[in-house]
Write an enzyme that holds these catalytic residues in place. Structure first.
Site, PDB file in Angstrom:
ATOM      1  N   HIS A  85      -2.306  -8.053  16.005  1.00 46.87           N
ATOM      2  CA  HIS A  85      -0.928  -7.866  15.535  1.00 46.87           C
ATOM      3  C   HIS A  85      -0.905  -7.748  14.013  1.00 46.87           C
ATOM      4  CE1 HIS A  85       3.334  -8.453  14.802  1.00 46.87           C
ATOM      5  NE2 HIS A  85       3.063  -9.517  14.075  1.00 46.87           N
ATOM      6  N   ASP A 114       3.152  20.845  -3.687  1.00 47.45           N
ATOM      7  CA  ASP A 114       2.439  20.115  -2.638  1.00 47.45           C
ATOM      8  C   ASP A 114       1.723  18.954  -3.307  1.00 47.45           C
ATOM      9  OD1 ASP A 114       0.839  19.316  -0.378  1.00 47.45           O
ATOM     10  OD2 ASP A 114       1.095  21.326   0.426  1.00 47.45           O
ATOM     11  N   TRP A 150      -6.087 -12.005  11.067  1.00 43.78           N
ATOM     12  CA  TRP A 150      -6.194 -10.781  10.271  1.00 43.78           C
ATOM     13  C   TRP A 150      -6.924 -11.070   8.962  1.00 43.78           C
ATOM     14  CZ3 TRP A 150      -4.440  -8.727   5.565  1.00 43.78           C
ATOM     15  CH2 TRP A 150      -3.642  -9.561   4.793  1.00 43.78           C
ATOM     16  N   SER A 178      -9.496   5.940   4.006  1.00 42.14           N
ATOM     17  CA  SER A 178      -8.255   6.702   4.129  1.00 42.14           C
ATOM     18  C   SER A 178      -7.251   6.285   3.062  1.00 42.14           C
ATOM     19  CB  SER A 178      -7.674   6.488   5.529  1.00 42.14           C
ATOM     20  OG  SER A 178      -6.310   6.797   5.549  1.00 42.14           O
ATOM     21  N   SER A 179      -7.064   4.968   2.888  1.00 40.86           N
ATOM     22  CA  SER A 179      -6.080   4.511   1.897  1.00 40.86           C
ATOM     23  C   SER A 179      -6.484   4.917   0.495  1.00 40.86           C
ATOM     24  CB  SER A 179      -5.956   2.989   1.899  1.00 40.86           C
ATOM     25  OG  SER A 179      -5.672   2.517   3.141  1.00 40.86           O
ATOM     26  N   HIS A 262      -3.920 -10.736  -2.152  1.00 44.37           N
ATOM     27  CA  HIS A 262      -2.633 -10.845  -2.814  1.00 44.37           C
ATOM     28  C   HIS A 262      -2.126  -9.508  -3.359  1.00 44.37           C
ATOM     29  CE1 HIS A 262       0.893 -12.995  -3.848  1.00 44.37           C
ATOM     30  NE2 HIS A 262       0.957 -12.123  -4.832  1.00 44.37           N
ATOM     31  N   GLU A 264      -2.748  -6.814  -2.084  1.00 40.52           N
ATOM     32  CA  GLU A 264      -2.393  -6.098  -0.857  1.00 40.52           C
ATOM     33  C   GLU A 264      -0.933  -6.371  -0.460  1.00 40.52           C
ATOM     34  OE1 GLU A 264      -3.662  -3.915   1.176  1.00 40.52           O
ATOM     35  OE2 GLU A 264      -2.278  -4.174   2.860  1.00 40.52           O
ATOM     36  N   TYR A 266       1.466  -6.837  -2.392  1.00 36.50           N
ATOM     37  CA  TYR A 266       2.329  -6.042  -3.265  1.00 36.50           C
ATOM     38  C   TYR A 266       2.223  -4.565  -2.970  1.00 36.50           C
ATOM     39  CZ  TYR A 266       3.374 -10.338  -5.562  1.00 36.50           C
ATOM     40  OH  TYR A 266       3.800 -11.607  -5.789  1.00 36.50           O
ATOM     41  N   SER A 277      15.623   1.041  -4.768  1.00 36.75           N
ATOM     42  CA  SER A 277      16.149   1.537  -6.042  1.00 36.75           C
ATOM     43  C   SER A 277      16.657   2.971  -5.937  1.00 36.75           C
ATOM     44  CB  SER A 277      15.067   1.464  -7.121  1.00 36.75           C
ATOM     45  OG  SER A 277      14.603   0.154  -7.259  1.00 36.75           O
ATOM     46  N   HIS A 311      -3.563 -19.302  -4.859  1.00 31.49           N
ATOM     47  CA  HIS A 311      -2.456 -20.033  -4.227  1.00 31.49           C
ATOM     48  C   HIS A 311      -2.580 -20.028  -2.703  1.00 31.49           C
ATOM     49  CE1 HIS A 311       0.105 -16.098  -4.552  1.00 31.49           C
ATOM     50  NE2 HIS A 311      -0.635 -16.081  -3.483  1.00 31.49           N
ATOM     51  N   HIS A 312      -3.477 -19.212  -2.170  1.00 33.89           N
ATOM     52  CA  HIS A 312      -3.725 -19.253  -0.727  1.00 33.89           C
ATOM     53  C   HIS A 312      -4.725 -20.335  -0.370  1.00 33.89           C
ATOM     54  CE1 HIS A 312      -1.604 -15.449   0.056  1.00 33.89           C
ATOM     55  NE2 HIS A 312      -2.023 -15.123  -1.139  1.00 33.89           N
ATOM     56  N   THR A 337      10.473 -10.193 -10.407  1.00 33.30           N
ATOM     57  CA  THR A 337      11.138  -9.935  -9.131  1.00 33.30           C
ATOM     58  C   THR A 337      12.630 -10.222  -9.254  1.00 33.30           C
ATOM     59  OG1 THR A 337       9.098 -10.705  -8.113  1.00 33.30           O
ATOM     60  CG2 THR A 337      10.955 -10.315  -6.652  1.00 33.30           C
ATOM     61  N   LYS A 340      14.473  -7.427 -10.862  1.00 33.10           N
ATOM     62  CA  LYS A 340      14.791  -6.343  -9.936  1.00 33.10           C
ATOM     63  C   LYS A 340      16.035  -6.661  -9.122  1.00 33.10           C
ATOM     64  CE  LYS A 340      10.310  -4.288  -9.331  1.00 33.10           C
ATOM     65  NZ  LYS A 340      10.802  -2.921  -9.430  1.00 33.10           N
ATOM     66  N   ARG A 459       0.396 -22.858  12.807  1.00 36.63           N
ATOM     67  CA  ARG A 459       0.352 -21.462  13.226  1.00 36.63           C
ATOM     68  C   ARG A 459      -0.943 -21.184  13.984  1.00 36.63           C
ATOM     69  NH1 ARG A 459      -1.288 -18.216   7.671  1.00 36.63           N
ATOM     70  NH2 ARG A 459      -1.245 -16.444   9.093  1.00 36.63           N
TER      71      ARG A 459
HETATM   72 CU   LIG Z   1      -0.793 -14.425  -2.456  1.00 36.05          CU
END
Ligand SMILES: [Cu+2]
Lengths: 535, 169
Positions: A85, A114, A150, A178-179, A262, A264, A266, A277, A311-312, A337, A340, A459
């Site tokens: 998932h 293009d 994941w 690909s990315s 992290h 990722e 963002y 926006s 922080h993780h 943030t 924004k 979890r």
């Molecule tokens: Cu993080």
């Protein structure tokens, strides 16, 4: 969503003898296409498919958690579901959706004919179906799909993982390639193909946010590739990057993973900022408030994302100075943030607002993403994090930023630009129904998770203490309703693709501004072959 | 026209891939220097000059055997109480349960991680590889002291060993 009718109309007045991207018939048109609109469509449809597959896995998770005890699946399969998932939603649904939007919109927004590297564009899309076929095929293998989450922490993904690990690693390598190719294409396009007069500070914010996202992708997708490579060699080739037996360290895995992880998150939210926006000024009929501060805020969020990864890992044991540093650097992100969010609110202030479906999703984004941001701030507080770590509070937090954040922004974007893509207005009644059903069910689904998390429900476990039973039954019902609500979305898209609806004008929305609203609806197969002049 | 930029971007990507692998040695050097993450020095320390008789530290021992090696491995005492600076010896018993000669290596880790740099080993079986004949058993020696500079709030230090099989290259 541009179909064969273009080959009949838009193509007659161009000479394409020297090009290889003339749309042919049937499947080869899609296989060989180098047209940014075709490829954008492919990406978006692919991500829609993945959204439903990842959603089915989520339904399995919620069905198992509907009642305490084990009813439907075994713990090992439950772990496979949570793992797939996460992987499918992050890499298969959200990221390709943003790349699809970039493909469709970036050239049209900057006045380019293009993408800069159309053949690479074709390649970067067509790698994805192979990658996810490999990943999903592991479900049918002996030992099942990857089950390490994941985040695939070592040693779960090395010592204790099944033989599908090799397939998982290969799939991640492919989607990483690909990315990276997609990101390079976006950067080169924005650097080299802007129309005359389209200076940096005139770029639409969606283009700006995607440019910064693309740099993040190029910086961290190789780190992910390195991480899975180490997992592969640790498992099969006797290295010990993460194995203490050979002098390695499993904590090292978490450092590398979150150094990727992290930024990722963002990658999955900056383009969303760009979308909101674009939408808010249109329906407030006012120009975006604080354009320049938006650009700077996006850049500083991108920079800060590289210095917060620990922080993780607060509970892995680290010196107090490190905990303080990562606590404060994380909290610092709330500043850009917040800028924004205030800018969006200021844009709406005294605007002549209307509330069509894209605006509704954008408004829900602003409120609910902010809730996710606040729970993120709570998680950043070290002593509090020791309680929240690995509970449903974390699950609630990142689903608020990813579902009501990233996914809602993508849905808003689809409603907003669908008339430009298909040439017809989507069914507004169904759109509003989709919005309200989603809004209510998504909060039933994720809001109570805060409470069960604070009460200590861990979890990634298929069972739970009896005291959580009522909450979980309620959450599961919310989950099923949210899943079902997305079928309305499917119906809306299907109707629009079948061209059932009122013909859209070129500008589509009364307050819309930007180059993409100056071309006809549906957008012709080729646009801006002679670049427009931007005043 | 797009190539120069594309090559620069490819270079960034390649550098970041290399950077990932460079993090590994950087991380272990960093952890050894700072004693972070429970990594202790892998060479013998010299005895301390002072003994702090005012403080008592409880030192606990954990011994784990990796599934790669069918041996038993246990400290002779689970816990000792020492004064900072005081030198102590604790023996660990290992036995090879198989009838085959094998080599093992013990990897230490100290918890809390911040205490690692204050855990001074003067002699340790973990410095070298330990060969055992089939069915053989022996006592392995650890001689250590706790550095008197250990922060005052630390009252208990846990030393954990995991025993791994060394396969001859
Ligand atoms: Cu993080």
């Amino acid at each position: 969503m541009s179909t064969n009718e273009h080959s009949a109309t838009a193509h007659t007045d161009h000479d394409h003898a020297h090009h290889d991207h003339k749309p042919g018939g049937g499947i080869t048109r899609w296989l060989y296409t180098t047209n940014h609109k075709d490829i954008g469509t492919l990406y978006l449809l692919f991500s829609l498919l993945m959204f439903f597959i990842g959603g089915i896995f989520a339904m399995v998770i919620r069905a198992e958690l509907f009642q305490p005890g084990l009813q439907l699946v075994q713990p090992q399969f439950f772990n496979q579901m949570t793992t797939l998932h996460g992987l499918i939603m992050v890499f298969g649904a959200v990221m390709p959706a943003f790349v699809g939007l970039a493909n469709w919109l970036v050239p049209m927004m900057i006045g380019a004919p293009d993408m800069a590297l159309p053949r690479m564009n074709n390649w970067s899309f067509w790698i994805l179906p192979f990658s996810f076929t490999i990943l999903l095929s592991t479900l049918f293998m002996d030992g099942g799909a990857p089950a390490a989450g994941w985040t695939f922490y070592a040693p779960l993904s090395t010592k204790y993982s099944g033989d599908s690990t090799a397939f998982f690693v290969f799939a991640v390598h492919l989607l990483g390639i690909s990315s990276i190719m997609g990101a390079m294409n976006v950067i080169v396009t924005i650097f080299n193909l802007r129309a005359p007069g389209m200076t940096w500070m005139k770029l639409p914010l969606f283009v700006w946010t995607w440019l910064i996202t693309a740099f993040l992708l190029i910086a961290v997708m190789p780190v992910l590739a390195g991480t899975v490579t180490m997992v592969l060699t640790d498992k099969y080739f006797g290295t010990s990057f993460f194995d203490a037996a050979g002098g390695g360290d499993p904590i090292m895995f978490q450092h590398i993973f979150w150094f990727f992880g992290h930024p990722e998150v963002y990658i999955m939210i900056l383009p969303a900022f760009g979308i909101v926006s674009s939408i808010v000024p249109t329906f407030a009929r006012k120009p975006l408030f604080g354009y320049e501060s938006m650009v700077w805020a996006t850049s500083s969020i991108a920079f800060l994302s590289f210095i917060v990864w620990m922080h993780h890992m607060f509970t892995t044991g680290m010196p107090v100075t490190a905990e303080l540093f990562f606590m404060y650097s994380t909290m610092l992100i709330a500043v850009p943030t917040g800028v924004k969010v205030f800018n969006w609110v200021a844009t709406m202030w005294r605007g002549a607002m209307t509330f069509e479906t894209p605006m509704m999703f954008a408004l829900a984004f602003i409120v609910l993403f902010t809730i996710g941001g606040f729970s993120g701030l709570m998680l950043a507080i070290v002593p509090a994090d020791f309680q929240y770590q690995d509970t449903y509070f974390v699950v609630a937090h990142f689903h608020y930023v990813l579902v009501t954040g990233a996914v809602f922004s993508i849905v808003a974007a689809v409603y907003y630009w669908l008339p430009k893509w298909t040439g017809v207005m989507y069914d507004e009644r169904l759109g509003q129904l989709h919005f309200w059903c989603s809004l209510v069910s998504v909060n039933m689904l994720f809001f109570p998770m805060h409470f069960v998390g604070l009460a200590g429900m861990p979890r990634r476990i298929p069972d739970y203490a009896l005291q959580f039973a009522n909450f979980n039954a309620f959450i599961s019902i919310g989950g099923f309703l949210f899943g079902l609500s997305q079928l309305i979305f499917l119906a809306v898209i299907f109707k629009a693709i079948r061209r059932k609806g009122v013909k859209a004008t070129d500008q589509v929305w009364e307050g819309a501004e930007g180059l993409e609203w100056t071309i006809p609806s549906p957008a012709p197969y080729h646009t801006f072959e002679t670049p427009p002049h931007v005043k | 026209m797009h190539k120069p930029l594309l090559y620069k971007l490819l270079l960034i990507g390649a550098c970041m891939f290399a950077f990932t692998f460079a993090l590994i040695p950087f991380y272990s050097v960093f952890c050894k220097l700072t004693g972070l993450n429970g990594k202790t020095a892998n060479s013998s320390a010299i005895a301390a000059t002072t003994v702090d008789l005012q403080r008592e530290i409880s030192v606990e021992f954990l011994a784990t055997v990796d599934k790669s090696i069918p041996w038993t491995f246990a400290p002779e005492v689970p816990r000792v109480t020492v004064h900072p600076g005081e030198v102590r010896v604790v023996n660990f018993r290992v036995e090879n349960l198989t009838s085959e000669a094998m080599i093992a290596q013990a990897v230490p880790s100290v918890s809390p991680g911040q205490a690692a740099q204050f855990f001074k080993k003067m002699e340790c079986f973990c410095f070298t590889q330990q060969p055992l004949q089939g069915k053989e058993s022996k006592l392995m020696r650890l001689q250590f002291y706790i550095d008197p500079a250990l922060p005052a709030e630390t009252k208990t230090v846990t030393l954990s060993y995991t025993l791994y099989r060394v396969v001859a290259q």
